[in-house]
Design a protein around this motif. Structure first.
Motif, PDB file in Angstrom:
ATOM      1  N   CYS A 376     -69.771  71.850 -63.383  1.00 48.83           N
ATOM      2  CA  CYS A 376     -70.814  71.234 -64.212  1.00 48.83           C
ATOM      3  C   CYS A 376     -71.162  69.824 -63.723  1.00 48.83           C
ATOM      4  O   CYS A 376     -72.331  69.418 -63.758  1.00 48.83           O
ATOM      5  CB  CYS A 376     -70.371  71.199 -65.670  1.00 48.83           C
ATOM      6  SG  CYS A 376     -70.298  72.843 -66.435  1.00 48.83           S
ATOM      7  N   LYS A 377     -70.153  69.085 -63.248  1.00 47.78           N
ATOM      8  CA  LYS A 377     -70.443  67.760 -62.705  1.00 47.78           C
ATOM      9  C   LYS A 377     -71.326  67.853 -61.468  1.00 47.78           C
ATOM     10  O   LYS A 377     -72.257  67.063 -61.271  1.00 47.78           O
ATOM     11  CB  LYS A 377     -69.138  67.048 -62.363  1.00 47.78           C
ATOM     12  CG  LYS A 377     -68.405  66.493 -63.569  1.00 47.78           C
ATOM     13  CD  LYS A 377     -67.140  65.761 -63.152  1.00 47.78           C
ATOM     14  CE  LYS A 377     -66.421  65.178 -64.381  1.00 47.78           C
ATOM     15  NZ  LYS A 377     -65.155  64.497 -63.998  1.00 47.78           N
ATOM     16  N   GLU A 380     -74.811  68.678 -62.603  1.00 46.21           N
ATOM     17  CA  GLU A 380     -75.434  67.464 -63.132  1.00 46.21           C
ATOM     18  C   GLU A 380     -75.903  66.563 -62.002  1.00 46.21           C
ATOM     19  O   GLU A 380     -77.002  65.981 -62.046  1.00 46.21           O
ATOM     20  CB  GLU A 380     -74.443  66.712 -64.023  1.00 46.21           C
ATOM     21  CG  GLU A 380     -74.317  67.268 -65.418  1.00 46.21           C
ATOM     22  CD  GLU A 380     -73.478  66.368 -66.308  1.00 46.21           C
ATOM     23  OE1 GLU A 380     -73.048  65.287 -65.834  1.00 46.21           O
ATOM     24  OE2 GLU A 380     -73.241  66.741 -67.469  1.00 46.21           O
ATOM     25  N   LYS A 384     -79.742  65.321 -61.169  1.00 47.15           N
ATOM     26  CA  LYS A 384     -80.177  63.922 -61.039  1.00 47.15           C
ATOM     27  C   LYS A 384     -80.994  63.733 -59.764  1.00 47.15           C
ATOM     28  O   LYS A 384     -81.970  62.989 -59.737  1.00 47.15           O
ATOM     29  CB  LYS A 384     -78.969  62.994 -61.080  1.00 47.15           C
ATOM     30  CG  LYS A 384     -78.365  62.870 -62.483  1.00 47.15           C
ATOM     31  CD  LYS A 384     -77.109  62.023 -62.481  1.00 47.15           C
ATOM     32  CE  LYS A 384     -76.659  61.706 -63.897  1.00 47.15           C
ATOM     33  NZ  LYS A 384     -76.385  62.893 -64.711  1.00 47.15           N
ATOM     34  N   ALA A 391     -79.675  64.234 -67.310  1.00 45.85           N
ATOM     35  CA  ALA A 391     -79.195  65.619 -67.435  1.00 45.85           C
ATOM     36  C   ALA A 391     -77.728  65.655 -67.840  1.00 45.85           C
ATOM     37  O   ALA A 391     -76.900  64.881 -67.358  1.00 45.85           O
ATOM     38  CB  ALA A 391     -79.383  66.356 -66.118  1.00 45.85           C
ATOM     39  N   ARG A 392     -77.417  66.591 -68.753  1.00 46.25           N
ATOM     40  CA  ARG A 392     -76.026  66.899 -69.114  1.00 46.25           C
ATOM     41  C   ARG A 392     -75.849  68.419 -69.050  1.00 46.25           C
ATOM     42  O   ARG A 392     -76.713  69.170 -69.512  1.00 46.25           O
ATOM     43  CB  ARG A 392     -75.697  66.383 -70.510  1.00 46.25           C
ATOM     44  CG  ARG A 392     -75.563  64.869 -70.597  1.00 46.25           C
ATOM     45  CD  ARG A 392     -75.199  64.438 -72.005  1.00 46.25           C
ATOM     46  NE  ARG A 392     -76.270  64.761 -72.950  1.00 46.25           N
ATOM     47  CZ  ARG A 392     -76.074  65.075 -74.236  1.00 46.25           C
ATOM     48  NH1 ARG A 392     -74.849  65.145 -74.721  1.00 46.25           N
ATOM     49  NH2 ARG A 392     -77.090  65.342 -75.024  1.00 46.25           N
TER      50      ARG A 392
END
Length: 569
Positions: A376-377, A380, A384, A391-392
């Motif tokens: 998920c990181k 994200e 960007k 964004a999350r």
């Protein structure tokens, strides 16, 4: 990958053949020219629901065929084996649809249905459109996506869980054979003892049912039998009846015996008949005297037959099967009455296995959470770069307790949802609640950038995924396409010059009106000056504009430089 697509009589396309390449293939053209018809044709040949409105006006049928090249380890080969379809390094799919709604599908020459076709093509192509997102975004595949990203850390724990679940199944089977827990065993024993008692009290005999049925037949026809016996006795033994007549004939022949052996032989034969007739007559008279109808006996026969019928309905189709069932439950009863020690041993083993399963589920969840956090990181971060600054993106795992050890299998006990928010102050939402548009397109692209090297899908198809973006973001999207296309084939519909300039293969979709007033879609493979002209059109410059031509050349040059640099790494 998809090598060739042949389209006939679909919408405005009379006939077209597109040969796709590795890397990035881009379809461009004016709005309404028929770009999406190409993707509709691909969806059709992949197994999407057939709609006869796609048949070109005035034609009786449409047809689409696709040729895929398969890698040596493709999962498709296993599916073809299951369906008994010839395997080859090329997979040829053809589909036809008529105006009456009927059609046909063939894979490597073998007829299949739409469900079979979708099963085969699902591991070949992943389609993403403006309002649809398959595979990676479907809830059913979100946990699979995380597991694939996690790799060996999750795979080992899943294999362990698979083995533990099998051990649990075997122990439960043995416990069921012992009647379950103490309460269940007690209930089972009560049932078995009742059944044994019911069968024993019946005191059945082999062949009894047949005897009773024969007796019922006689009792049901008692009047007819008595009348028949009386009539037979009169015909045989009455005055001047059969016995008297035969006796007279015997005496007449006996008087002729001295005149020859033939007469003597006949007299002797008749003597035997007379004796037999007298015996039959006496037997008939005796049976008539002894025969009687007893209403109580008839009731007893019916009652006994009803009892046997009831037992057969419960325990078997014959008295022999009832006896077999009795012996079986007698053995089970004996086992259940003396199994406390074995039951306690198995119960203890099952408890230990359940504890191992729960612990394995917890370890699996931890591995998944670690992988999901990293995944998920990275998504994200991709978002960007795609100009979604706030964004999350995260994975939400549902809680569970030790009770999951009762049913958890290879996949553990996790229930996962991927959540997304594009704007500061906006709550995270499940992916299936995210509305299509520029943000949805970029989220999809970010996910696929991270997953492109981890799944078996060989071809990604994007239908105007660039909707709602422009400027610098368009350049980044084009570069993401180029990055993914290093490992996967991409077929995309785009209106952006930045993406068209990045393509390895370009197609221009246009339409024209024929002399007889019909509109047809044309497909042209672009290169050199024709590609330059399309870039100028997309930039918005006039055909003779030097500035637009310079910008088009610059876009193409920058794109080639980017691809050269990244593909040489």
């Amino acid at each position: 990958m998809l090598e060739k697509l042949t389209v006939k009589n679909v919408a405005l396309i009379k006939g077209a053949e597109l040969e796709f390449s590795n890397g990035l293939n881009v379809l461009s053209g004016e709005t309404g020219s028929g770009k999406s018809v190409i993707l509709d044709s691909i969806n059709f040949v992949l197994g999407a629901k057939a709609d006869k409105t796609m048949i070109r006006y005035g034609e009786e049928a449409c047809a689409v065929s696709a040729v895929f090249s398969l890698e040596e380890d493709s999962a498709v080969f296993g599916m073809l084996d299951e369906l008994d379809i010839e395997k080859d390094e090329l997979l040829i799919v053809s589909r036809r649809l008529r105006q009456d709604g009927k059609g046909g599908i063939k894979v490597n020459g073998a007829p299949v249905n739409a469900t079979m076709l979708r099963k085969i093509t699902s591991s070949l192509v992943d389609v993403h459109g403006q309002s649809e997102h398959f595979y990676l975004l479907s809830a059913a595949h979100q946990l699979e996506t995380i597991d694939r990203y996690a790799g060996d850390a999750v795979a080992a724990e899943k294999e362990n869980l698979k083995n533990l679940a099998e051990e649990r199944r075997e122990l439960k089977g043995k416990l069921r054979a012992l009647g379950g827990d103490e309460a269940e065993r007690g209930r089972r024993l009560d049932i078995l003892k009742y059944q044994l008692d019911e069968i024993e009290k019946a005191d059945l005999k082999e062949g009894e049912e047949e005897e009773l049925l024969a007796k019922r037949l006689i009792l049901a026809n008692a009047e007819k039998i008595m009348q028949g016996l009386a009539e037979a006795g009169e015909f045989l033994g009455g005055d001047g009846a059969a016995v008297d007549a035969l006796g007279g004939a015997k005496r007449a022949l006996a008087d002729l015996s001295r005149y020859g052996e033939d007469y003597a032989s006949l007299a002797e034969r008749l003597e035997n008949i007379v004796l037999e007739a007298e015996d039959i007559s006496e037997t008939v008279r005796s049976m008539a005297d002894d025969f009687s109808y007893d209403e109580r006996e008839a009731e007893e026969v019916e009652s006994r037959l009803d009892l046997i019928k009831s037992l057969k309905k419960k325990y078997g189709n014959s008295i022999g099967q009832i006896f077999s069932y009795r012996d079986k439950i007698a053995e089970e009863t004996e086992l259940l009455e003396h199994c406390d020690e074995e039951f306690a041993k198995l119960s203890g083993s099952l408890g230990k296995v359940r504890k191992k399963i729960y612990d394995a589920c917890v370890r699996l969840t931890a591995a998944r959470k670690n992988a999901a956090e990293e995944f998920c990181k990275k998504v994200e971060s991709e978002l960007k770069t795609l100009n979604i600054k706030n964004a999350r993106f995260c994975a939400e795992f549902a809680d569970y307790g030790e009770e999951v050890a009762e049913s958890a299998g290879e996949n553990g006990a996790d229930s996962v949802r991927l959540l997304f928010s594009a704007n500061a102050g906006e709550p995270l939402k499940p992916l299936d609640k995210v509305i299509s548009g520029g943000e949805m397109s970029r989220l999809m692209l970010a996910i696929k950038t991270q997953m492109s090297g981890l799944n078996e899908i060989s071809t990604y198809i994007f239908d105007e995924i660039d909707a709602g973006i422009s400027g610098g973001t368009a350049k980044v999207v084009a570069e993401k396409f180029a990055d993914i296309s290093l490992q996967r084939q991409i077929i995309a519909v785009s209106h952006l010059a930045q993406i068209v300039s990045m393509a390895d293969t370009n197609f221009l979709i246009s339409k024209h009106e024929t002399d007889d007033g019909k509109t047809l879609t044309d497909i042209e493979k672009l290169s050199g000056e024709s590609l330059r002209g399309e870039l100028i059109r997309l930039i918005g410059g006039a055909a003779q504009s030097n500035a637009a031509a310079k910008l088009a050349d610059e876009l193409r040059s920058d794109a080639l430089a980017y691809k050269t640099e990244h593909r040489s790494r």
